[in-house]
Design a protein around this motif. Structure first.
Motif, PDB file in Angstrom:
ATOM      1  N   PRO A   1     -74.332  28.174  84.538  1.00 53.75           N
ATOM      2  CA  PRO A   1     -73.258  27.217  83.910  1.00 53.75           C
ATOM      3  C   PRO A   1     -73.082  27.373  82.576  1.00 53.75           C
ATOM      4  O   PRO A   1     -74.211  27.582  81.778  1.00 53.75           O
ATOM      5  N   ASN A   2     -71.748  27.013  81.993  1.00 50.77           N
ATOM      6  CA  ASN A   2     -71.744  27.213  80.511  1.00 50.77           C
ATOM      7  C   ASN A   2     -71.603  25.765  79.925  1.00 50.77           C
ATOM      8  O   ASN A   2     -70.642  25.077  80.401  1.00 50.77           O
ATOM      9  N   GLN A   3     -72.079  25.303  78.923  1.00 50.78           N
ATOM     10  CA  GLN A   3     -72.065  24.153  78.419  1.00 50.78           C
ATOM     11  C   GLN A   3     -70.740  23.881  77.663  1.00 50.78           C
ATOM     12  O   GLN A   3     -70.393  22.575  77.553  1.00 50.78           O
ATOM     13  N   LEU A   4     -70.169  24.751  77.581  1.00 49.94           N
ATOM     14  CA  LEU A   4     -69.040  24.749  76.705  1.00 49.94           C
ATOM     15  C   LEU A   4     -67.825  24.776  77.789  1.00 49.94           C
ATOM     16  O   LEU A   4     -66.509  24.267  77.224  1.00 49.94           O
ATOM     17  N   ALA A   5     -68.004  24.920  79.112  1.00 50.97           N
ATOM     18  CA  ALA A   5     -67.039  24.971  79.807  1.00 50.97           C
ATOM     19  C   ALA A   5     -66.584  23.190  80.465  1.00 50.97           C
ATOM     20  O   ALA A   5     -67.441  22.547  80.158  1.00 50.97           O
ATOM     21  N   ARG A   6     -65.429  23.042  80.561  1.00 47.84           N
ATOM     22  CA  ARG A   6     -64.805  21.814  80.653  1.00 47.84           C
ATOM     23  C   ARG A   6     -64.822  21.340  82.227  1.00 47.84           C
ATOM     24  O   ARG A   6     -64.116  20.331  82.487  1.00 47.84           O
ATOM     25  N   HIS A   7     -65.451  22.213  83.071  1.00 46.45           N
ATOM     26  CA  HIS A   7     -65.318  21.880  84.551  1.00 46.45           C
ATOM     27  C   HIS A   7     -66.638  21.661  85.031  1.00 46.45           C
ATOM     28  O   HIS A   7     -66.809  21.738  86.373  1.00 46.45           O
ATOM     29  N   ASN A   8     -67.679  21.268  84.289  1.00 40.95           N
ATOM     30  CA  ASN A   8     -68.923  20.829  85.037  1.00 40.95           C
ATOM     31  C   ASN A   8     -69.128  19.634  84.994  1.00 40.95           C
ATOM     32  O   ASN A   8     -68.665  18.672  84.082  1.00 40.95           O
ATOM     33  N   PHE A   9     -70.000  18.971  85.747  1.00 38.32           N
ATOM     34  CA  PHE A   9     -70.330  17.478  85.797  1.00 38.32           C
ATOM     35  C   PHE A   9     -71.601  17.100  85.159  1.00 38.32           C
ATOM     36  O   PHE A   9     -72.012  15.952  85.237  1.00 38.32           O
ATOM     37  N   VAL A  10     -72.426  17.894  84.412  1.00 38.96           N
ATOM     38  CA  VAL A  10     -73.753  17.731  83.742  1.00 38.96           C
ATOM     39  C   VAL A  10     -73.518  18.063  82.500  1.00 38.96           C
ATOM     40  O   VAL A  10     -73.438  19.040  81.834  1.00 38.96           O
ATOM     41  N   ASN A  11     -73.899  16.845  81.547  1.00 37.60           N
ATOM     42  CA  ASN A  11     -73.796  17.280  80.130  1.00 37.60           C
ATOM     43  C   ASN A  11     -75.523  17.052  79.631  1.00 37.60           C
ATOM     44  O   ASN A  11     -76.328  16.905  80.523  1.00 37.60           O
ATOM     45  N   GLN A  12     -75.585  17.183  78.395  1.00 34.31           N
ATOM     46  CA  GLN A  12     -76.773  17.219  77.793  1.00 34.31           C
ATOM     47  C   GLN A  12     -77.738  15.860  78.148  1.00 34.31           C
ATOM     48  O   GLN A  12     -78.862  15.865  78.111  1.00 34.31           O
ATOM     49  N   LEU A  13     -77.082  14.793  78.441  1.00 32.67           N
ATOM     50  CA  LEU A  13     -77.900  13.618  78.533  1.00 32.67           C
ATOM     51  C   LEU A  13     -78.051  13.192  79.934  1.00 32.67           C
ATOM     52  O   LEU A  13     -78.975  12.646  80.203  1.00 32.67           O
ATOM     53  N   ASN A  14     -77.727  14.081  80.961  1.00 29.66           N
ATOM     54  CA  ASN A  14     -77.997  13.847  82.136  1.00 29.66           C
ATOM     55  C   ASN A  14     -79.420  14.483  82.559  1.00 29.66           C
ATOM     56  O   ASN A  14     -80.203  15.082  81.829  1.00 29.66           O
ATOM     57  N   TYR A  15     -79.800  13.866  83.683  1.00 23.24           N
ATOM     58  CA  TYR A  15     -81.211  14.099  84.175  1.00 23.24           C
ATOM     59  C   TYR A  15     -81.594  15.735  84.508  1.00 23.24           C
ATOM     60  O   TYR A  15     -80.555  16.302  84.975  1.00 23.24           O
ATOM     61  N   MET A  16     -82.460  16.187  83.979  1.00 20.97           N
ATOM     62  CA  MET A  16     -82.777  17.697  84.212  1.00 20.97           C
ATOM     63  C   MET A  16     -81.585  18.634  83.671  1.00 20.97           C
ATOM     64  O   MET A  16     -81.491  19.757  84.351  1.00 20.97           O
ATOM     65  N   SER A  17     -80.705  18.195  82.857  1.00 18.12           N
ATOM     66  CA  SER A  17     -79.750  19.129  82.269  1.00 18.12           C
ATOM     67  C   SER A  17     -80.420  20.393  81.793  1.00 18.12           C
ATOM     68  O   SER A  17     -79.466  21.361  81.657  1.00 18.12           O
ATOM     69  N   ASP A  18     -81.458  20.345  81.008  1.00 19.89           N
ATOM     70  CA  ASP A  18     -81.852  21.736  80.513  1.00 19.89           C
ATOM     71  C   ASP A  18     -82.190  22.839  81.420  1.00 19.89           C
ATOM     72  O   ASP A  18     -81.845  23.725  81.228  1.00 19.89           O
ATOM     73  N   TRP A  19     -82.656  22.216  82.583  1.00 20.68           N
ATOM     74  CA  TRP A  19     -83.005  23.090  83.664  1.00 20.68           C
ATOM     75  C   TRP A  19     -81.571  23.527  84.256  1.00 20.68           C
ATOM     76  O   TRP A  19     -81.123  24.692  84.783  1.00 20.68           O
ATOM     77  N   TYR A  20     -80.677  22.554  84.431  1.00 21.14           N
ATOM     78  CA  TYR A  20     -79.530  23.063  84.789  1.00 21.14           C
ATOM     79  C   TYR A  20     -78.650  24.205  84.201  1.00 21.14           C
ATOM     80  O   TYR A  20     -78.314  25.220  85.038  1.00 21.14           O
ATOM     81  N   TYR A  21     -78.755  24.187  82.863  1.00 23.13           N
ATOM     82  CA  TYR A  21     -78.025  25.204  82.273  1.00 23.13           C
ATOM     83  C   TYR A  21     -79.034  26.566  81.873  1.00 23.13           C
ATOM     84  O   TYR A  21     -78.331  27.758  81.967  1.00 23.13           O
ATOM     85  N   GLU A  22     -80.421  26.320  81.782  1.00 20.72           N
ATOM     86  CA  GLU A  22     -81.163  27.418  81.682  1.00 20.72           C
ATOM     87  C   GLU A  22     -81.671  28.073  82.907  1.00 20.72           C
ATOM     88  O   GLU A  22     -81.959  29.057  82.989  1.00 20.72           O
ATOM     89  N   LYS A  23     -82.241  27.015  83.801  1.00 19.10           N
ATOM     90  CA  LYS A  23     -82.769  27.627  85.174  1.00 19.10           C
ATOM     91  C   LYS A  23     -82.057  26.792  86.420  1.00 19.10           C
ATOM     92  O   LYS A  23     -82.800  26.016  86.990  1.00 19.10           O
ATOM     93  N   PRO A  24     -80.912  27.357  86.467  1.00 23.81           N
ATOM     94  CA  PRO A  24     -80.119  26.462  87.443  1.00 23.81           C
ATOM     95  C   PRO A  24     -80.567  26.792  88.866  1.00 23.81           C
ATOM     96  O   PRO A  24     -80.464  25.859  89.895  1.00 23.81           O
ATOM     97  N   PHE A  25     -81.458  27.741  89.418  1.00 26.81           N
ATOM     98  CA  PHE A  25     -81.975  27.998  90.637  1.00 26.81           C
ATOM     99  C   PHE A  25     -83.240  27.092  90.780  1.00 26.81           C
ATOM    100  O   PHE A  25     -83.435  26.452  91.907  1.00 26.81           O
TER     101      PHE A  25
END
Length: 288
Positions: free
Chosen positions: A159-183
């Motif tokens: 997922p791309n943090q700059l994309a405007r079509h995801n539902f997880v932002n940097q303040l959300n739970y485990m957001s770092d894993w979502y963008y860096e280690k999505p699996f």
């Protein structure tokens, strides 16, 4: 005893029903999201194939990021209503395989035959473990089915943090894993869903002694979940609600919680259900 109960569960109609329902719901989400939504030019998400078409037509795709599987399956998007359907029905799906089996064994008199051959404690522990496992598997089936089915259509890119079509932002739970280690993010949430499914299934065991029919046993975890959700909302403690803990789209409600505290809550619920079911039924005869 454990193998006997496990075989009963896997061959039962309840497990087959949970499997079929999960498959149907996964197919419904695939149709709604991949076939209908992604083909809608006003949908807000562009597929990789559509991006290539734009490039070939000489149009700019600057700032456009293609849809990906982590925001394109039932646990990762809220453009359609299927995410809500899944987590709304999850307590019922988790109970289907084996949640009503203790009530049915006792109601039919089959339990007396088991107690003659096996110690009550062994039966109760095996019943709890098999029910927990079956509930966890049933709860996670739709999550996995949807991911695998939609993976045939959308790519497994990060997922791309700059994309405007995801539902997880940097303040959300485990957001770092979502963008860096999505699996890894996907796997952790699958584990949480399966553990919560096991809790819902064993919760049905805990009310079996007070039930007069199997429908009450089957729907009690569902009623408990929505009641807890309402009470927690009134008390402003939404971060402890199972629906918010196990739904990746509800991370805004549990931001600030550590992963440790989430798993402590889940395992505390498991131990509470285990103690209540085993200890209570070890000392009682049928009272209804």
């Amino acid at each position: 005893m454990f193998r006997f109960e496990l075989k009963r569960c896997m061959k039962g109609r309840g497990f087959k029903a949970a499997f079929l329902i999960s498959l149907i719901l996964a197919a419904g989400h695939f149709t709604a999201f991949c076939i209908c939504f992604l083909h809608n030019e006003y949908g807000g998400i562009i597929t990789d194939k559509e991006a290539v078409k734009l490039l070939k037509a000489g149009q700019s795709v600057l700032g456009i990021y293609p849809a990906n599987i982590f925001e394109g399956f039932i646990g990762g998007e809220q453009y359609t209503f299927w995410n809500g359907v899944y987590f709304y029905l999850l307590p019922i799906i988790a109970v289907l395989p084996f949640g009503t089996s203790f009530f049915e064994d006792e109601d039919s008199g089959y339990l007396k035959n088991i107690y003659i051959k096996k110690k009550k404690e062994i039966y109760l522990v095996c019943k709890f473990i098999v029910t927990f496992i079956s509930g966890g598997i049933a709860a996670g089936l739709l999550y996995v089915f949807s991911f695998m089915m939609n993976l045939l259509y959308v790519p497994a890119i990060k997922p791309n943090q700059l994309a405007r079509h995801n539902f997880v932002n940097q303040l959300n739970y485990m957001s770092d894993w979502y963008y860096e280690k999505p699996f890894l993010y996907f796997g952790v949430y699958l584990l949480i869903i399966m553990l919560c499914g096991g809790v819902f299934a064993t919760l049905s065991l805990c009310v079996s002694f007070a039930a007069k029919n199997s429908l009450f046993v089957m729907f009690f975890p569902f009623l408990f979940n929505i009641s807890f959700d309402y009470v927690a909302m009134e008390l402003k403690i939404e971060k402890y609600v199972p629906s918010n803990i196990m739904n990746p789209m509800m991370t805004e409600y549990i931001k600030g919680r550590s992963m440790f505290s989430v798993f402590v809550e889940i395992f505390a619920a498991i131990l509470l259900c285990f103690g209540f079911f085993v200890v209570l039924n070890k000392k009682r005869e049928r009272i209804v």
